[in-house]
Design a protein around this motif. Structure first.
Motif, PDB file in Angstrom:
ATOM      1  N   ILE A 171       0.838  -1.207   0.000  1.00 40.50           N
ATOM      2  CA  ILE A 171       0.000   0.000   0.000  1.00 40.50           C
ATOM      3  C   ILE A 171       0.867   1.250   0.000  1.00 40.50           C
ATOM      4  O   ILE A 171       0.595   2.217  -0.735  1.00 40.50           O
ATOM      5  CB  ILE A 171      -0.943  -0.015   1.223  1.00 40.50           C
ATOM      6  N   ALA A 172       1.912   1.257   0.801  1.00 45.86           N
ATOM      7  CA  ALA A 172       2.810   2.413   0.845  1.00 45.86           C
ATOM      8  C   ALA A 172       3.477   2.630  -0.507  1.00 45.86           C
ATOM      9  O   ALA A 172       3.596   3.783  -0.985  1.00 45.86           O
ATOM     10  CB  ALA A 172       3.850   2.218   1.941  1.00 45.86           C
ATOM     11  N   GLU A 173       3.937   1.566  -1.149  1.00 38.29           N
ATOM     12  CA  GLU A 173       4.588   1.686  -2.461  1.00 38.29           C
ATOM     13  C   GLU A 173       3.606   2.174  -3.520  1.00 38.29           C
ATOM     14  O   GLU A 173       3.942   3.032  -4.355  1.00 38.29           O
ATOM     15  CB  GLU A 173       5.189   0.342  -2.859  1.00 38.29           C
ATOM     16  N   ASN A 176       2.952   5.858  -3.286  1.00 35.66           N
ATOM     17  CA  ASN A 176       4.010   6.647  -3.918  1.00 35.66           C
ATOM     18  C   ASN A 176       3.835   6.690  -5.435  1.00 35.66           C
ATOM     19  O   ASN A 176       4.022   7.743  -6.071  1.00 35.66           O
ATOM     20  CB  ASN A 176       5.380   6.067  -3.560  1.00 35.66           C
ATOM     21  N   SER A 177       3.460   5.551  -6.024  1.00 31.07           N
ATOM     22  CA  SER A 177       3.242   5.514  -7.476  1.00 31.07           C
ATOM     23  C   SER A 177       2.074   6.403  -7.876  1.00 31.07           C
ATOM     24  O   SER A 177       2.121   7.091  -8.907  1.00 31.07           O
ATOM     25  CB  SER A 177       2.978   4.063  -7.921  1.00 31.07           C
ATOM     26  N   ILE A 178       1.033   6.394  -7.067  1.00 31.20           N
ATOM     27  CA  ILE A 178      -0.140   7.234  -7.362  1.00 31.20           C
ATOM     28  C   ILE A 178       0.233   8.700  -7.276  1.00 31.20           C
ATOM     29  O   ILE A 178      -0.176   9.519  -8.134  1.00 31.20           O
ATOM     30  CB  ILE A 178      -1.291   6.896  -6.385  1.00 31.20           C
ATOM     31  N   ARG A 179       1.001   9.081  -6.283  1.00 34.82           N
ATOM     32  CA  ARG A 179       1.444  10.475  -6.166  1.00 34.82           C
ATOM     33  C   ARG A 179       2.202  10.919  -7.425  1.00 34.82           C
ATOM     34  O   ARG A 179       1.969  11.996  -7.974  1.00 34.82           O
ATOM     35  CB  ARG A 179       2.351  10.640  -4.949  1.00 34.82           C
ATOM     36  N   GLU A 216      -5.156  14.749  -0.818  1.00 35.41           N
ATOM     37  CA  GLU A 216      -5.334  15.452  -2.081  1.00 35.41           C
ATOM     38  C   GLU A 216      -4.425  14.902  -3.166  1.00 35.41           C
ATOM     39  O   GLU A 216      -4.739  14.995  -4.362  1.00 35.41           O
ATOM     40  CB  GLU A 216      -5.060  16.950  -1.893  1.00 35.41           C
ATOM     41  N   ASP A 217      -3.273  14.348  -2.786  1.00 38.41           N
ATOM     42  CA  ASP A 217      -2.358  13.814  -3.800  1.00 38.41           C
ATOM     43  C   ASP A 217      -2.750  12.415  -4.258  1.00 38.41           C
ATOM     44  O   ASP A 217      -2.018  11.783  -5.013  1.00 38.41           O
ATOM     45  CB  ASP A 217      -0.918  13.814  -3.268  1.00 38.41           C
ATOM     46  N   GLY A 218      -3.909  11.908  -3.789  1.00 40.44           N
ATOM     47  CA  GLY A 218      -4.393  10.603  -4.209  1.00 40.44           C
ATOM     48  C   GLY A 218      -3.982   9.458  -3.309  1.00 40.44           C
ATOM     49  O   GLY A 218      -4.500   8.345  -3.435  1.00 40.44           O
ATOM     50  N   SER A 219      -3.035   9.686  -2.391  1.00 37.26           N
ATOM     51  CA  SER A 219      -2.603   8.628  -1.488  1.00 37.26           C
ATOM     52  C   SER A 219      -3.642   8.407  -0.389  1.00 37.26           C
ATOM     53  O   SER A 219      -4.455   9.297  -0.104  1.00 37.26           O
ATOM     54  CB  SER A 219      -1.251   8.970  -0.860  1.00 37.26           C
ATOM     55  N   THR A 220      -3.623   7.226   0.200  1.00 39.23           N
ATOM     56  CA  THR A 220      -4.560   6.876   1.273  1.00 39.23           C
ATOM     57  C   THR A 220      -3.774   6.509   2.526  1.00 39.23           C
ATOM     58  O   THR A 220      -2.902   5.620   2.481  1.00 39.23           O
ATOM     59  CB  THR A 220      -5.455   5.692   0.861  1.00 39.23           C
ATOM     60  N   LEU A 221      -4.055   7.184   3.623  1.00 35.77           N
ATOM     61  CA  LEU A 221      -3.436   6.861   4.905  1.00 35.77           C
ATOM     62  C   LEU A 221      -4.248   5.759   5.582  1.00 35.77           C
ATOM     63  O   LEU A 221      -5.481   5.755   5.522  1.00 35.77           O
ATOM     64  CB  LEU A 221      -3.380   8.095   5.800  1.00 35.77           C
ATOM     65  N   GLY A 235       4.997   8.488   3.472  1.00 33.36           N
ATOM     66  CA  GLY A 235       5.365   7.287   2.730  1.00 33.36           C
ATOM     67  C   GLY A 235       5.942   6.188   3.575  1.00 33.36           C
ATOM     68  O   GLY A 235       6.148   5.070   3.102  1.00 33.36           O
ATOM     69  N   THR A 236       6.202   6.463   4.843  1.00 33.51           N
ATOM     70  CA  THR A 236       6.711   5.416   5.729  1.00 33.51           C
ATOM     71  C   THR A 236       5.550   4.580   6.246  1.00 33.51           C
ATOM     72  O   THR A 236       4.386   4.948   6.125  1.00 33.51           O
ATOM     73  CB  THR A 236       7.482   6.024   6.912  1.00 33.51           C
ATOM     74  N   PHE A 237       5.884   3.454   6.870  1.00 35.76           N
ATOM     75  CA  PHE A 237       4.843   2.567   7.359  1.00 35.76           C
ATOM     76  C   PHE A 237       5.350   1.781   8.560  1.00 35.76           C
ATOM     77  O   PHE A 237       6.564   1.624   8.760  1.00 35.76           O
ATOM     78  CB  PHE A 237       4.393   1.598   6.259  1.00 35.76           C
ATOM     79  N   ASN A 238       4.418   1.314   9.354  1.00 35.10           N
ATOM     80  CA  ASN A 238       4.709   0.452  10.495  1.00 35.10           C
ATOM     81  C   ASN A 238       4.324  -0.975  10.156  1.00 35.10           C
ATOM     82  O   ASN A 238       3.435  -1.212   9.335  1.00 35.10           O
ATOM     83  CB  ASN A 238       3.941   0.907  11.732  1.00 35.10           C
ATOM     84  N   VAL A 239       4.969  -1.933  10.807  1.00 30.99           N
ATOM     85  CA  VAL A 239       4.662  -3.341  10.565  1.00 30.99           C
ATOM     86  C   VAL A 239       4.367  -4.039  11.885  1.00 30.99           C
ATOM     87  O   VAL A 239       4.748  -3.571  12.962  1.00 30.99           O
ATOM     88  CB  VAL A 239       5.821  -4.065   9.838  1.00 30.99           C
TER      89      VAL A 239
END
Length: 715
Positions: A171-173, A176-179, A216-221, A235-239
């Motif tokens: 999802i994080a990757e 970034n592509s969507i942005r 607004e940039d199309g990304s989803t948190l 763009g970072t993420f937790n696991v």
């Protein structure tokens, strides 16, 4: 009046390009009708002021409320389904007659009753040992099944958290592509990438309960429902990470951010989704079932042991343990001063009615070097998931103990029938912690401790005989043996009046000896009247006189309450350890003699009590209240409670899963009605756009004809 500056050919060309793009969008929708997670697209245009079709924009047809509802309902359905699937497996085992502990317990006590009816029948005695082996085999098989389910569950935790982490990273990757794509092309959304991203979010929602927010940039948190971030704006993420402390098999869920080096412990009961459902199953059913099985096995074995020790075996010796109970090794916390330190626990003899299903956290508060070395500790009662056990007032249950001997081989009593050993002496340090789980695996660790049927103590070790010259009609109703400990009465306050060599203490052997109070254990009741009597030893020496007795029940106990009872007897824990009850009206001079039950082969008094244990309230019901008579239940009631609890929770989860299935189907239909591809609708659009394309092409042809006509006219 609007004056158009565009020529007919430009208008027709723009229309042809627009209809071609509409056909491409429709074709793409039709091509992806079976693509998982695909959201249909729509292209819209604006009209140019000077004529023709302007810039077109392709976007997804999406109802964000329907999408969020589908994610929520997917999480709920996955949670209840995971819970129910696991619970039904346990329910099938416990409800099966083939694996029922109730049947095995009944068979064991029926064999005990049959043998007690014929105490000299060796075949009947041997059958008791056979049924004991069978009962422990059933305990062991069920315990192994529960342990297997625990291991299986932990493997699923590892696998599912790895899958969830892969989805979070994906999802994080994709964000970034969507942005990047939306920055390069402001008018067309990267539908394929967004659909792939949203499909990954839906799969993640199946594993954990999440909330989302589109930027607004199309990304989803993406956040957990409890608020912790999984995919962040930068763009970072937790696991996720699973581990167990100090019990490696009791997995805990942690959210880990490797870039910041921060770990967050997650409350497993609020995670939701399939992972949350598995954690809920473990904490609600599996962990409790393991410990209730262990409590039942320990309580039954200890109760039978205790009663057998109070009897006399076929060889005329005091009884011994029929079952060997395990010693449990406590778990070390990783923060301890040394991981080589140990702590052991066991159930104290005869304390089965105090045993709970809880775990015990033992904290070392202070250490004093010896000899003898001692420790001060605090004991916290814990639920299987590590949360505190609350008392009836809602307060955590905790107790402190000071000055406990710390030496190998020395077990000291603490609470709830537990004894613990500190084998490392003064090597402990303040702050060291241990987790003791006395019942978790105990059901599979108990063994039959005897092989000779003669060792089953069906007889009572005392015999009461009335004198042949008695004139009253008083007769013996019952004898009661409560203590048969053998030892030095001058140094050990726990000993009884039994000398361990086939007799009871005579003058010089009891706590009251030697002189000047040289009397033996009670061995004779001599009545002075119907309500007065003397208690004498085996040599006829007076121990005490009881006057105005209200009844003939527990005559020795009434003597212990009299003023003449020897202080040395009163200082003991339970001396002499036996009593008797008469009925009728005695006459002055009537005598009842108390002797060791030598050659009492046909005696079955203790055997009948052992057979009746199955109907006695001998197990502690709740850890939140004391183990008093109102907080006890029988072995069969305990097992029925376990089976009923598993069945009730399984049935409840089935209803919840069915309701969640209806909701997720409804939300899926809602979402599909908006965002799904309808072949009928796309086919209609295809025909419409084809006609428009043909018309635009015809318009170009007309423009060309007009242009050729104009050229011909000026030649």
């Amino acid at each position: 009046m609007t004056i158009r500056n565009a020529d007919l050919l430009s208008i027709a060309s723009s229309g042809l390009a627009a209809q071609n793009r509409l056909l491409q969008t429709t074709g793409n929708n039709i091509a992806n009708v079976n693509t998982e997670g695909y959201i249909r697209e729509r292209t819209t245009f604006v009209a140019e002021l000077n004529g023709g079709v302007g810039r077109g924009t392709t976007s997804q047809i999406l109802d964000i409320f329907a999408q969020n509802q589908l994610r929520r309902d997917t999480s709920t359905y996955a949670q209840f389904t995971a819970y129910h699937d696991k619970a039904s497996q346990l329910d099938d085992i416990f409800a099966s007659e083939a694996s029922s502990l109730a049947t095995s317990m009944s068979d064991f006590f029926e064999a005990m009753q049959t043998a007690a009816d014929e105490p000299t029948n060796m075949a009947a005695r041997q059958l008791v040992l056979g049924q004991a082996d069978s009962l422990l085999g059933r305990f062991n098989s069920l315990s192994e099944f529960l342990s297997y389910k625990e291991d299986e569950l932990n493997l699923e935790f590892n696998s599912m958290t790895e899958d969830a982490n892969n989805l979070i990273e994906t999802i994080a990757e994709l964000n970034n592509s969507i942005r990047i794509n939306q920055y390069r092309n402001q008018h067309d959304v990267p539908g394929a990438i967004i659909s792939e991203r949203d499909n990954a979010i839906l799969k993640l929602a199946e594993m954990v309960d999440i909330t989302t927010r589109t930027m607004e940039d199309g990304s989803t948190l993406v956040n957990l429902k409890s608020g912790q971030s999984l995919v962040m704006q930068d763009g970072t993420f937790n696991v996720f990470e699973v581990n167990g402390e100090p019990d490696a098999k009791q997995k805990n869920l942690t959210l880990k951010n490797s870039s910041r080096g921060v770990d967050i412990n997650l409350p497993e009961n609020s995670v939701g989704g399939r992972i949350g459902g598995l954690f809920n199953f473990r904490d609600d059913i599996l962990s409790d079932a393991q410990r209730q099985m262990g409590q039942l096995a320990l309580a039954l074995a200890d109760a039978v042991n205790q009663q057998n020790r109070l009897g006399m075996d076929y060889d005329g010796q005091l009884g011994i343990d029929i079952f060997n109970l395990p010693v449990t090794q406590a778990l070390n916390y990783s923060t301890n001063s040394s991981l080589s330190l140990g702590l052991n626990g066991r159930i104290a003899e005869g304390q089965s009615n105090q045993v709970t299903t809880k775990d015990y956290q033992i904290v070392i508060d202070n250490v004093a070097a010896g000899p003898p070395s001692t420790v001060d500790i605090t004991v916290n009662l814990l639920e299987p998931d590590g949360t505190p056990v609350l008392d009836v007032n809602g307060n955590p249950q905790t107790q402190s103990f000071t000055g406990l001997d710390a030496a190998a081989g020395t077990f000291v009593p603490i609470m709830d029938g537990l004894e613990i050993e500190f084998p490392n002496g003064a090597s402990y340090a303040a702050g060291d912690q241990f987790l003791l789980q006395p019942t978790k695996y105990s059901a599979g660790q108990i063994e039959v401790g005897i092989v000779r049927p003669e060792d089953i103590a069906f007889a009572s070790p005392i015999r009461v005989e009335s004198d042949i010259n008695n004139l009253g009609d008083a007769t013996l109703v019952s004898t009661d043996v409560t203590n048969v400990n053998v030892g030095n009465p001058l140094t050990d306050t726990s000993v009884s009046a039994f000398d361990g060599t086939g007799g009871i203490h005579g003058p010089g052997q009891s706590p009251a000896g030697p002189l000047p109070t040289d009397v033996g254990a009670p061995a004779q009741i001599v009545f002075l009247s119907a309500d007065s009597y003397e208690i004498r030893d085996s040599a006829g020496q007076l121990i005490t006189t009881v006057s105005g007795a209200s009844s003939l029940e527990n005559l020795i106990q009434q003597g212990a309450a009299s003023a003449g009872w020897p202080p040395a007897f009163a200082a003991m824990d339970n001396y002499p350890g036996y009593d008797l009850t008469l009925q009728g009206v005695p006459k002055a001079g009537d005598v009842f003699n108390i002797n060791y039950n030598t050659d009492g082969f046909d005696d079955n008094r203790n055997g009948l009590i052992m057979a009746d244990l199955q109907s006695m309230d001998t197990m502690r019901r709740s850890a939140s209240a004391s183990g008093g008579p109102t907080n006890l239940l029988t072995f069969h009631e305990s097992y029925a409670s376990l089976v009923g609890s598993v069945g009730e929770k399984t049935a409840k989860s089935d209803v919840s899963a069915q309701a969640a299935k209806a909701l997720v189907d409804q939300s899926k239909s809602w979402f599909e009605s908006v965002s799904g591809v309808s072949l009928d609708e796309e086919a209609a659009n295809l025909m419409r756009f084809q006609q428009a394309y043909s018309a635009s092409a015809r318009l170009i042809s007309t423009a060309q004809d007009l242009f050729n006509t104009i050229l011909s006219s000026v030649r």
